[in-house]
Design a protein around this motif. Structure first.
Motif, PDB file in Angstrom:
ATOM      1  N   THR A  65       0.824  -1.217   0.000  1.00  0.00           N
ATOM      2  CA  THR A  65       0.000   0.000   0.000  1.00  0.00           C
ATOM      3  C   THR A  65       0.852   1.258   0.000  1.00  0.00           C
ATOM      4  O   THR A  65       0.371   2.338  -0.313  1.00  0.00           O
ATOM      5  N   GLU A 198      -1.604   7.682  -4.766  1.00  0.00           N
ATOM      6  CA  GLU A 198      -3.067   7.528  -4.836  1.00  0.00           C
ATOM      7  C   GLU A 198      -3.727   8.154  -3.614  1.00  0.00           C
ATOM      8  O   GLU A 198      -3.145   8.197  -2.524  1.00  0.00           O
ATOM      9  N   PRO A 199      -4.966   8.652  -3.752  1.00  0.00           N
ATOM     10  CA  PRO A 199      -5.680   9.216  -2.614  1.00  0.00           C
ATOM     11  C   PRO A 199      -6.130   8.130  -1.649  1.00  0.00           C
ATOM     12  O   PRO A 199      -6.084   6.938  -1.968  1.00  0.00           O
ATOM     13  N   ALA A 200      -6.583   8.543  -0.471  1.00  0.00           N
ATOM     14  CA  ALA A 200      -7.111   7.592   0.505  1.00  0.00           C
ATOM     15  C   ALA A 200      -8.383   6.956  -0.041  1.00  0.00           C
ATOM     16  O   ALA A 200      -9.061   7.499  -0.922  1.00  0.00           O
ATOM     17  N   LEU A 201      -8.716   5.788   0.487  1.00  0.00           N
ATOM     18  CA  LEU A 201      -9.940   5.124   0.064  1.00  0.00           C
ATOM     19  C   LEU A 201     -11.159   5.945   0.486  1.00  0.00           C
ATOM     20  O   LEU A 201     -11.152   6.565   1.557  1.00  0.00           O
ATOM     21  N   PRO A 202     -12.202   5.979  -0.319  1.00  0.00           N
ATOM     22  CA  PRO A 202     -13.399   6.744   0.037  1.00  0.00           C
ATOM     23  C   PRO A 202     -14.102   6.143   1.250  1.00  0.00           C
ATOM     24  O   PRO A 202     -14.033   4.932   1.489  1.00  0.00           O
ATOM     25  N   LYS A 203     -14.769   6.999   2.027  1.00  0.00           N
ATOM     26  CA  LYS A 203     -15.538   6.525   3.183  1.00  0.00           C
ATOM     27  C   LYS A 203     -16.922   6.092   2.700  1.00  0.00           C
ATOM     28  O   LYS A 203     -17.878   6.872   2.719  1.00  0.00           O
ATOM     29  N   ALA A 322     -13.790   2.149  -5.492  1.00  0.00           N
ATOM     30  CA  ALA A 322     -12.640   3.034  -5.244  1.00  0.00           C
ATOM     31  C   ALA A 322     -11.827   3.183  -6.528  1.00  0.00           C
ATOM     32  O   ALA A 322     -10.653   2.803  -6.573  1.00  0.00           O
ATOM     33  N   ALA A 325      -8.237   4.935  -6.506  1.00  0.00           N
ATOM     34  CA  ALA A 325      -7.139   4.368  -5.709  1.00  0.00           C
ATOM     35  C   ALA A 325      -7.082   2.858  -5.921  1.00  0.00           C
ATOM     36  O   ALA A 325      -7.211   2.084  -4.985  1.00  0.00           O
ATOM     37  N   ARG A 328      -4.210   0.936  -3.925  1.00  0.00           N
ATOM     38  CA  ARG A 328      -4.478   0.983  -2.484  1.00  0.00           C
ATOM     39  C   ARG A 328      -5.655   0.077  -2.125  1.00  0.00           C
ATOM     40  O   ARG A 328      -5.623  -0.660  -1.135  1.00  0.00           O
ATOM     41  N   MET A 329      -6.708   0.131  -2.964  1.00  0.00           N
ATOM     42  CA  MET A 329      -7.859  -0.737  -2.727  1.00  0.00           C
ATOM     43  C   MET A 329      -7.451  -2.202  -2.816  1.00  0.00           C
ATOM     44  O   MET A 329      -7.818  -3.030  -1.971  1.00  0.00           O
ATOM     45  N   VAL A 332      -5.472  -3.213   0.307  1.00  0.00           N
ATOM     46  CA  VAL A 332      -6.296  -3.313   1.514  1.00  0.00           C
ATOM     47  C   VAL A 332      -7.178  -4.557   1.465  1.00  0.00           C
ATOM     48  O   VAL A 332      -7.311  -5.285   2.461  1.00  0.00           O
TER      49      VAL A 332
END
Length: 384
Positions: A65, A198-203, A322, A325, A328-329, A332
């Motif tokens: 990640t 990459e941006p953070a994962l969406p909430k 996502a 990202a 990152r997705m 995770v």
């Protein structure tokens, strides 16, 4: 730089997954009964060795990640493949529990690197070329590797070879696979549409559900995927039948992603995931409920015909939720999957040691698979 065509890249990815996952990870399943008999390993010991591999897988997924890997995906993927071959060879050259735990932990880390980084490379280029249909060929590599490992073990059985020979020959096959991937993939690297980190994962509550369900699936499927051949050995099926059951598992897995993708196009991604879990529940249960050879064969067919496809469907659902990202997705979700896989063999091994067979462990796994399917079903977008 030499950029591979979409088809050539998909084939390279298929071979990479065959080596890192189908052989590197799952060769343990058909070799395990011989290790238990010749080395006196208990079901709990076998579970701890399997979980060490999945702990390494979790560590590798979490490490992937980080932004440190940006631009190095191809090199890290190839390093993972090379490590897979070397570590398989080392398994055949040792005989202590401590060495098994360490080697399988490192092999798990290597397989996670191959999966995360090769998937990032392949998915990005296939999407850019409008060839997402080739994803099924890519994921078919897991089934191809399982089938190859079962054929190898069948040949070794006829030669009355011991458990160590299985590891040494799988190392040789893995080395050939590494060379093929390096040649076919050329200088292809990632084709991410996202510039920089990459941006953070969406909430997103649906994304959380999919990640949780993916972890539960990791627990549910891995019990049978780890102990299926041991279940056959315990039932007195014979070593040739063990290889046949594992061959059926791999051959069922090879076309499974393509078949389930066809269904997903008709009834939707989330419904197909839930249905796949239900079919796998039948297979996991059949492996211990049905007597004779029918149960293990049906278990191998249904588990092999679903677990790779469900793995792919879960990743696709995460990618949809996502899109900005993707790596990152992927990391995770692979970490959640890996956490489930760490717990599964430990629980199954302890239950099998306490009860004397794998019946209770398999029923627990089936219940967890049902929960995974139900959670993903609940995560499906609601019609307005």
């Amino acid at each position: 730089m030499n950029i591979a065509s979409p088809l050539r890249l998909a084939i390279a990815g298929m071979i990479a997954l065959a080596v890192a996952m189908g052989i590197g990870r799952f060769i343990y399943t058909p070799i395990l009964p011989g290790m238990m008999e010749e080395l006196g390993l208990s079901p709990a010991d076998a579970g701890w060795i399997a979980s060490a591999n999945y702990f390494g897988y979790l560590v590798g997924a979490l490490a992937a990640t980080g932004g440190w890997a940006q631009g190095r995906e191809r090199q890290l993927m190839l390093a993972g493949l090379a490590a897979t071959a070397i570590l398989a060879g080392l398994m055949g050259l040792t005989g202590t529990m401590a060495a098994f735990l360490l080697i399988r932990l490192l092999a798990g880390l290597a397989s996670a690197f191959v999966l995360v980084f090769m998937t990032s490379i392949v998915f990005g280029h296939l999407a850019a070329a409008g060839r997402n249909d080739l994803q099924a060929l890519y994921f078919g590599g897991v089934g191809l590797g399982i089938a190859a490992s079962s054929a190898l073990l069948a040949l070794l059985v006829t030669e009355h070879a011991g458990w160590a020979a299985g590891w040494l020959w799988s190392a040789a096959i893995s080395a050939c696979g590494f060379a093929a991937v390096a040649l076919l993939a050329g200088g292809t690297s990632t084709a991410s549409s996202v510039a920089g980190p990459e941006p953070a994962l969406p909430k997103n509550p649906s994304l959380v559900k999919v990640i949780v369900a993916y972890g539960l699936f990791g627990f549910g499927y891995i019990v049978t995927a780890t102990f299926l051949v041991a279940i056959v050995r315990q039932g007195g099926g014979g070593r040739i039948f063990e290889a046949v059951v594992w061959m059926v598992t791999g051959l069922a897995g090879f076309p499974s992603v393509w078949l389930w993708q066809k269904l997903a196009a008709r009834v939707g991604l989330y419904a197909t995931y839930a249905l796949g879990c239900l079919v796998e529940v039948v297979g996991v249960s059949a492996s211990v409920v049905m007597d004779g050879r029918t149960g293990p064969l049906l278990g191998g067919l249904l588990v092999g015909g679903t677990f790779i496809a469900i793995t792919a469907l879960g990743l696709q659902a995460g990618r949809q939720l996502a899109p900005q990202a993707p790596r990152r997705m992927l990391a995770v979700m692979t970490a959640a999957f890996g956490l489930g896989q760490i717990i599964g063999p430990i629980v199954a091994g302890l239950l099998a040691q306490a009860s004397g067979d794998f019946f209770l462990a398999s029923i627990v796994a089936a219940a967890v698979l049902l929960a995974s399917g139900a959670i993903v079903w609940s995560a499906a977008p609601k019609s307005p």
